[in-house]
Structure formats: structure tokens, C-alpha cells
Design an enzyme around this catalytic site. Structure first.
Site, PDB file in Angstrom:
ATOM      1  N   ASP A   1       0.816  -1.231   0.000  1.00 16.54           N
ATOM      2  CA  ASP A   1       0.000   0.000   0.000  1.00 16.54           C
ATOM      3  C   ASP A   1       0.843   1.272   0.000  1.00 16.54           C
ATOM      4  O   ASP A   1       0.431   2.307   0.533  1.00 16.54           O
ATOM      5  CB  ASP A   1      -0.957   0.013   1.213  1.00 16.54           C
ATOM      6  CG  ASP A   1      -1.862  -1.192   1.231  1.00 16.54           C
ATOM      7  OD1 ASP A   1      -2.214  -1.673   0.137  1.00 16.54           O
ATOM      8  OD2 ASP A   1      -2.220  -1.650   2.327  1.00 16.54           O
TER       9      ASP A   1
ATOM     10  N   GLY B   1      -4.676  -4.205  -3.791  1.00 15.37           N
ATOM     11  CA  GLY B   1      -5.655  -3.155  -4.082  1.00 15.37           C
ATOM     12  C   GLY B   1      -4.858  -1.920  -4.440  1.00 15.37           C
ATOM     13  O   GLY B   1      -4.194  -1.341  -3.590  1.00 15.37           O
ATOM     14  N   HIS B   2      -4.853  -1.559  -5.707  1.00 19.07           N
ATOM     15  CA  HIS B   2      -4.038  -0.429  -6.176  1.00 19.07           C
ATOM     16  C   HIS B   2      -4.970   0.704  -6.583  1.00 19.07           C
ATOM     17  O   HIS B   2      -5.858   0.525  -7.416  1.00 19.07           O
ATOM     18  CB  HIS B   2      -3.140  -0.860  -7.342  1.00 19.07           C
ATOM     19  CG  HIS B   2      -2.141  -1.906  -6.942  1.00 19.07           C
ATOM     20  ND1 HIS B   2      -1.241  -2.471  -7.810  1.00 19.07           N
ATOM     21  CD2 HIS B   2      -1.886  -2.487  -5.738  1.00 19.07           C
ATOM     22  CE1 HIS B   2      -0.481  -3.340  -7.159  1.00 19.07           C
ATOM     23  NE2 HIS B   2      -0.861  -3.383  -5.901  1.00 19.07           N
TER      24      HIS B   2
ATOM     25  N   GLN C   1       1.865  -6.160  -3.211  1.00 14.62           N
ATOM     26  CA  GLN C   1       2.349  -6.299  -1.832  1.00 14.62           C
ATOM     27  C   GLN C   1       3.644  -5.491  -1.661  1.00 14.62           C
ATOM     28  O   GLN C   1       3.793  -4.481  -2.302  1.00 14.62           O
ATOM     29  CB  GLN C   1       2.533  -7.784  -1.453  1.00 14.62           C
ATOM     30  CG  GLN C   1       1.222  -8.563  -1.349  1.00 14.62           C
ATOM     31  CD  GLN C   1       0.603  -8.970  -2.664  1.00 14.62           C
ATOM     32  OE1 GLN C   1       1.257  -9.585  -3.482  1.00 14.62           O
ATOM     33  NE2 GLN C   1      -0.648  -8.652  -2.875  1.00 14.62           N
TER      34      GLN C   1
HETATM   35  P1  GDP Z   1      -0.754   0.357  -3.501  1.00 15.84           P
HETATM   36  O1  GDP Z   1      -1.363  -0.916  -3.031  1.00 15.84           O
HETATM   37  O2  GDP Z   1       0.719   0.421  -3.260  1.00 15.84           O
HETATM   38  O3  GDP Z   1      -1.109   0.706  -4.917  1.00 15.84           O
HETATM   39  O4  GDP Z   1      -1.382   1.512  -2.580  1.00 15.84           O
HETATM   40  P2  GDP Z   1      -2.941   1.672  -2.200  1.00 15.84           P
HETATM   41  O5  GDP Z   1      -3.649   2.211  -3.382  1.00 15.84           O
HETATM   42  O6  GDP Z   1      -3.465   0.443  -1.561  1.00 15.84           O
HETATM   43  O7  GDP Z   1      -2.826   2.748  -1.038  1.00 15.84           O
HETATM   44  C1  GDP Z   1      -2.229   3.987  -1.244  1.00 15.84           C
HETATM   45  C2  GDP Z   1      -3.283   5.072  -0.953  1.00 15.84           C
HETATM   46  O8  GDP Z   1      -2.648   6.305  -0.807  1.00 15.84           O
HETATM   47  C3  GDP Z   1      -4.294   5.243  -2.069  1.00 15.84           C
HETATM   48  O9  GDP Z   1      -5.524   5.631  -1.510  1.00 15.84           O
HETATM   49  C4  GDP Z   1      -3.701   6.388  -2.891  1.00 15.84           C
HETATM   50  O10 GDP Z   1      -4.697   7.130  -3.588  1.00 15.84           O
HETATM   51  C5  GDP Z   1      -3.098   7.228  -1.796  1.00 15.84           C
HETATM   52  N1  GDP Z   1      -1.908   8.007  -2.165  1.00 15.84           N
HETATM   53  C6  GDP Z   1      -0.883   7.671  -2.993  1.00 15.84           C
HETATM   54  N2  GDP Z   1       0.086   8.615  -2.957  1.00 15.84           N
HETATM   55  C7  GDP Z   1      -0.351   9.565  -2.088  1.00 15.84           C
HETATM   56  C8  GDP Z   1       0.231  10.770  -1.586  1.00 15.84           C
HETATM   57  O11 GDP Z   1       1.333  11.167  -1.924  1.00 15.84           O
HETATM   58  N3  GDP Z   1      -0.515  11.469  -0.667  1.00 15.84           N
HETATM   59  C9  GDP Z   1      -1.744  11.067  -0.246  1.00 15.84           C
HETATM   60  N4  GDP Z   1      -2.393  11.798   0.640  1.00 15.84           N
HETATM   61  N5  GDP Z   1      -2.304   9.920  -0.696  1.00 15.84           N
HETATM   62  C10 GDP Z   1      -1.603   9.179  -1.597  1.00 15.84           C
HETATM   63  P1  IMO Z   2      -0.961  -4.159  -2.241  1.00 18.14           P
HETATM   64  O1  IMO Z   2      -0.525  -4.715  -3.575  1.00 18.14           O
HETATM   65  C1  IMO Z   2      -0.997  -4.621   2.101  1.00 18.14           C
HETATM   66  C2  IMO Z   2      -1.042  -8.731   3.630  1.00 18.14           C
HETATM   67  C3  IMO Z   2      -2.294  -9.138   4.386  1.00 18.14           C
HETATM   68  C4  IMO Z   2      -1.685 -10.110   5.373  1.00 18.14           C
HETATM   69  C5  IMO Z   2      -0.615 -10.823   4.535  1.00 18.14           C
HETATM   70  C6  IMO Z   2      -1.082 -12.146   3.935  1.00 18.14           C
HETATM   71  O2  IMO Z   2      -2.248  -3.426  -2.296  1.00 18.14           O
HETATM   72  O3  IMO Z   2       0.152  -3.399  -1.605  1.00 18.14           O
HETATM   73  P2  IMO Z   2      -2.680 -12.720   1.894  1.00 18.14           P
HETATM   74  O4  IMO Z   2      -4.120 -12.407   1.625  1.00 18.14           O
HETATM   75  O5  IMO Z   2      -1.756 -12.202   0.849  1.00 18.14           O
HETATM   76  O6  IMO Z   2      -2.439 -14.171   2.165  1.00 18.14           O
HETATM   77  O7  IMO Z   2      -2.320 -11.965   3.278  1.00 18.14           O
HETATM   78  O8  IMO Z   2      -0.294  -9.927   3.495  1.00 18.14           O
HETATM   79  N1  IMO Z   2      -1.287  -8.199   2.272  1.00 18.14           N
HETATM   80  C7  IMO Z   2      -1.224  -6.900   1.952  1.00 18.14           C
HETATM   81  N2  IMO Z   2      -1.031  -5.806   2.740  1.00 18.14           N
HETATM   82  N3  IMO Z   2      -1.124  -4.487   0.756  1.00 18.14           N
HETATM   83  C8  IMO Z   2      -1.287  -5.564  -0.037  1.00 18.14           C
HETATM   84  O9  IMO Z   2      -1.276  -5.480  -1.378  1.00 18.14           O
HETATM   85  C9  IMO Z   2      -1.383  -6.845   0.558  1.00 18.14           C
HETATM   86  N4  IMO Z   2      -1.565  -8.091   0.089  1.00 18.14           N
HETATM   87  C10 IMO Z   2      -1.490  -8.906   1.141  1.00 18.14           C
HETATM   88  O10 IMO Z   2      -2.901  -8.029   5.015  1.00 18.14           O
HETATM   89  O11 IMO Z   2      -1.014  -9.412   6.398  1.00 18.14           O
HETATM   90 MG    MG Z   3      -2.892  -1.583  -1.784  1.00 11.69          MG
END
Ligand code: GDP
Ligand code: IMO
Ligand code: MG
Length: 426
Positions: free
Chosen positions: A13, A40-41, A221
């Protein structure tokens, strides 16, 4: 530069979706190499938010070809649902999507087992999307692959063998073993829907690289969740690190020109496991609220803490990072003091390394920085940031000995300070 990996440098994340979307304006292909619908991106374009779980984050750019490599695990219903949603937005994703025919498939019994295990004392806080059990089947050589959806008779035979193996586990966990027919019926239509997208994605990616197309490899991840190098057993079940791009896609290491690591200016984690710099109380609540730190797949509140520089140095080393894209700096605005963990005190003395297996015995050593009160989310250049913010990011850069390529200051595409671009000529 033609082959560039985008990899999470923390516990996921970090903002991979946002950065992949930004880099895709210069890319021809975006290829996911590991993980499945546990990811979840999030992409924010013109204030509108799109969350993708299986579809690569390049999909909003109409020219990029999006590929799911064979190291990923695919839940056909989730993927078809995502493609339908994108279709409804007028993006025609199926015209630009290729899916590895050898990618393994998540079926109902994987999700069932993942959920049942998470209800026991052995829970590790998974996303309960069936990802772990699906990779288990792959390693046990009884997995179902997308290509198996070409013949219902063969698919039923394979599912029958898998259910024989899983039956005792499901019963022991208090569940009911589904019938072969129910499992196949559940996934059949979605599987058929995906057949036209199936391809030899390893060959396709290599051909693209040979033709000097620009290919982004999108990680899922993060490094500290990697099956081999993460905080085991609180990890995911695939190779999240940059090396996973080669095995997950089926290309040689010589094809990679650059690796960009993603890290927040603080740290988060979802699920169980050690988190030495974890915060509780008002500062944690503030970061969680302002940073919207709630899981994009499960909605769980993310655990939050200070940036962990020994962990980031570990990620620089394991991934061979050429640069770091630092995200969410804006979220720290308004804090009186900002902290960075620079070392650990361990029973054997102080270390600047990351002891992935002995974190419980470690106490973080912090360096404190004065905070900044200004909103930084509209800055266009690094020198528009307050001095305190600049000092903090430059400190991170020098402590981990890896240059910053992006400082992200908000979720939107435009809220990005690009210092160098791996796909643009110098
Ligand atoms: P990913 O799994 O690495 O793609 O990241 P996620 O999408 O799960 O979580 C990142 C969250 O932070 C998302 O809601 C993005 O929209 C948000 N985000 C990304 N970069 C920034 C930033 O520089 N500032 C803020 N406030 N939010 C950001
Ligand atoms: P993105 O791509 C954050 C974590 C779960 C748990 C562990 C194992 O959005 O960064 P799983 O379902 O993979 O067997 O869970 O890994 N986990 C993540 N945490 N971002 C993710 O993906 C994750 N994918 C799995 O929360 O701790
Ligand atoms: Mg994510």
C-alpha cells in the site's frame, strides 16, 4: 531504458498504483508479476478514484497493453468483474489486456480454506481472498491454471483431485466440502469470458522488450511481505520483491534496466505481525485519518507508524533499488515532530540492519525532526516545500543511500514532484 520494475519497499500500500499510472504515460506495456486479488491499487484521476486488484494499474492510459503474468493468481470472477466495471466506464479494457494462460486460478475452495483458517488461532490476518491456498496448490503440483478452462471434462478431473486433497482440511476446520460441480459451475462462465485474453505472456513480454518497447513491471504487496525475505510467517505467499518480476513473468534478469522502490514517508501494515515503529494514540489516529489508511481490499484500518530506515535499507538491498518514490509526505503536515527510526537496539547491541526474524527483541532508535505546518499538496518542485519537509526527505535519501525519483504529495496524478523518470531519456 526499457524494462523497469516498480516494487513496494514496505508492507504494501505504498502507492504503487499511483506511480505506475504516472509512469504509464511513457510506457507501452504494464505487466503484473505476482500476487492476486489480495492487492488493491488505487488510481486517482481528475478527482475520481479507481481501485484495481488484478487489472494492472496502466489500464486508465488508453495506449498501454496490460498483462497479467503467470506468477500471479487469478480469481476469474474478480477479474471479469473488474473488466466489466472498466468497460462500463468506456475504457474497453479487453482490447488491451493479455492474461497468462499458465497463471493459477483461485477457486471457491481456496477462499473457503483461507477464511476458515483465519477464524482459528493460526490466523495471520490475510485478505481472505484465497491467495495463499492457491499458491499452496501450485507448489503441491495440483493447481488449476486458466488454460484448463478450455475443457470442462479436464477441469472437473483436476478440481476433483484438488478437492480430494483439501477435503480433510476443510472438514477439520469445520467447513463443508463443496462438490466438483458446484466449484466448476461457480467459475465456469468467468473462465470462458477470459479465454480470448489468454496468451503466452512470457513470450509476448520478451518480444516487446526485444522490440525496445517500454515495459513496466508492476509489483504487488511489498518487500516485507515477501514469502522468502519478509517478516515470516506474517507474509504473503509469493515473491513480491523485484527478483519476482523475472520468475513471475518469465524473462531474464538482463532485461531489467531499473528498479524503483515505493515507500511512504511513514509506514503502514495491514494484518498481523511485528511492526516495531507502530504508533497508537492521537498521532496514529491523525495519520490514519488524513492518510485515509484503510485497506483498499478489506476496508480494515491500517496500522500506522514512523518510517523505518533499517527496513528501507533492507528493501534497497534486496531489490537493488536504483531510486525511491517517496509517497504521502503531505500526510505528515501539521505534526509538531516527525520521527524516523534510524537503528535498532537489540540484545546484542545497536544495529542499523533490519533483523527480519528477531523484531520482537528490537527497540527502535529514533531521530526527531521538527514538523511543518504548511499544506504541501500543491507544490510543483522540491524547493517549494518547507525547509523542514525538504530536510526530512533528504535525510531519508542519505540514510538509505538511494536517490529519490519522486516525492508524492497527494493522491492525484498532478500531486507529484518528479525528480527523475526511469522511462524518459536523461
Ligand atoms: P498500492 O497498493 O501500493 O497501490 O497503494 P494503495 O492504493 O493500496 O494505497 C495507497 C493510498 O494512498 C491510495 O488511496 C492512494 O490514492 C493514496 N496516495 C498515494 N500517494 C499519495 C500521496 O502522496 N498522498 C496522499 N495523501 N495519498 C496518496
Ligand atoms: P498491495 O498490492 C498490504 C497482507 C495481508 C496479510 C498478509 C497475507 O495493495 O500493496 P494474503 O491475503 O496475501 O495471504 O495476506 O499480506 N497483504 C497486503 N497488505 N497491501 C497488499 O497489497 C497486501 N496483500 C497482502 O494483510 O497481512
Ligand atoms: Mg494496496
Amino acid at each position: 531504458m526499457a524494462g523497469v520494475i516498480i516494487v513496494g519497499a514496505q508492507w504494501g500500500d505504498e502507492g504503487k498504483g499511483k506511480v505506475v499510472d504516472i509512469y504509464t504515460d511513457e510506457a507501452d506495456y504494464v505487466v503484473r508479476y505476482a500476487g492476486g486479488p489480495n492487492a488493491g491499487h488505487t488510481l486517482v484521476v481528475n478527482g475520481e478514484k479507481v481501485v484495481v486488484r488484478l487489472v494492472p494499474s496502466g489500464i486508465l492510459r488508453r495506449d498501454a497493453i496490460c498483462v497479467l503474468g503467470q506468477g500471479t493468481v487469478v480469481d476469474p470472477k474478480v477479474l471479469v468483474g473488474e473488466l466489466d466495471t472498466l468497460d462500463a466506464r468506456g475504457l474497453s479494457p479487453r482490447d488491451r489486456m493479455k492474461v497468462a494462460e499458465r497463471a493459477h486460478v483461485i477457486l471457491a475452495y481456496h477462499i473457503l480454506v483461507d477464511g476458515l483458517r483465519e477464524a482459528t488461532s493460526a490466523a495471520i490476518g490475510t485478505t481472505k481472498r484465497g491467495v495463499g491456498p492457491c499458491y499452496e496448490d501450485k507448489a503441491a503440483r495440483r493447481g488449476i491454471r486458466l488454460r484448463d478452462f478450455r475443457s470442462r471434462v479436464d477441469l472437473e478431473a483436476r478440481v476433483s483431485r484438488a478437492l480430494e486433497a483439501w477435503g480433510p482440511t476443510i472438514v477439520a476446520l469445520g467447513g463443508t466440502v463443496p462438490t466438483v460441480e458446484a466449484v466448476v459451475d461457480d467459475a465456469w462462465d468467468a473462465g470462458q469470458n477470459l479465454l480470448p485474453l489468454l496468451a503466452d505472456t512470457a513470450a509476448l513480454t520478451e518480444a516487446a522488450l526485444k522490440a525496445r518497447k517500454r515495459v513496466l513491471f508492476e509489483g504487488a504487496q511489498g518487500t516485507l511481505l515477501d514469502i522468502d525475505h519478509g517478516t515470516y510467517p506474517y507474509v504473503t505467499s509469493s515473491s513480491a520483491i523485484a527478483g519476482g518480476a523475472c520468475t513471475g513473468v518469465g524473462i531474464g534478469p538482463s532485461r531489467i534496466d531499473a528498479v524503483v522502490g515505493l515507500a511512504k514517508a511513514y509506514c503502514t501494515r495491514v494484518g498481523g505481525g511485528p511492526f516495531p515503529t507502530e504508533l497508537e494514540g492521537p498521532v496514529a489516529d491523525r495519520i490514519r485519518t488524513i492518510g485515509a489508511e484503510f485497506g483498499s481490499v478489506t476496508g480494515r484500518p491500517r496500522r500506522v507508524g514512523w518510517v523505518d530506515l533499517p527496513a528501507l535499507r533492507y528493501a534497497v538491498r534486496l531489490n537493488g533499488l536504483d531510486s525511491i518514490a517517496l509517497t504521502k509526505l503531505d500526510v505528515l503536515a501539521g505534526l509538531e515532530t516527525i520521527r524516523a527510526c534510524v537503528a535498532y537496539d537489540t540484545p546484542n547491541g545497536r544495529t542499523r540492519d533490519f533483523p527480519a526474524d528477531d523484531l520482537e527483541a528490537c527497540t527502535p532508535v529514533y531521530q526527531d525532526f521538527p514538523g511543518f505546518s504548511q499544506d504541501v499538496s500543491n507544490a510543483k518542485h522540491l524547493d517549494e516545500l518547507p525547509k523542514e519537509a525538504r530536510d526530512f526527505v533528504r535525510f531519508i535519501e542519505s540514510e538509505v543511500e538511494c536517490p529519490l525519483s519522486i516525492v508524492s504529495i497527494g493522491p492525484g496524478r498532478e500531486q507529484t514532484i518528479i525528480l527523475s523518470h526511469p522511462l524518459r531519456p536523461e
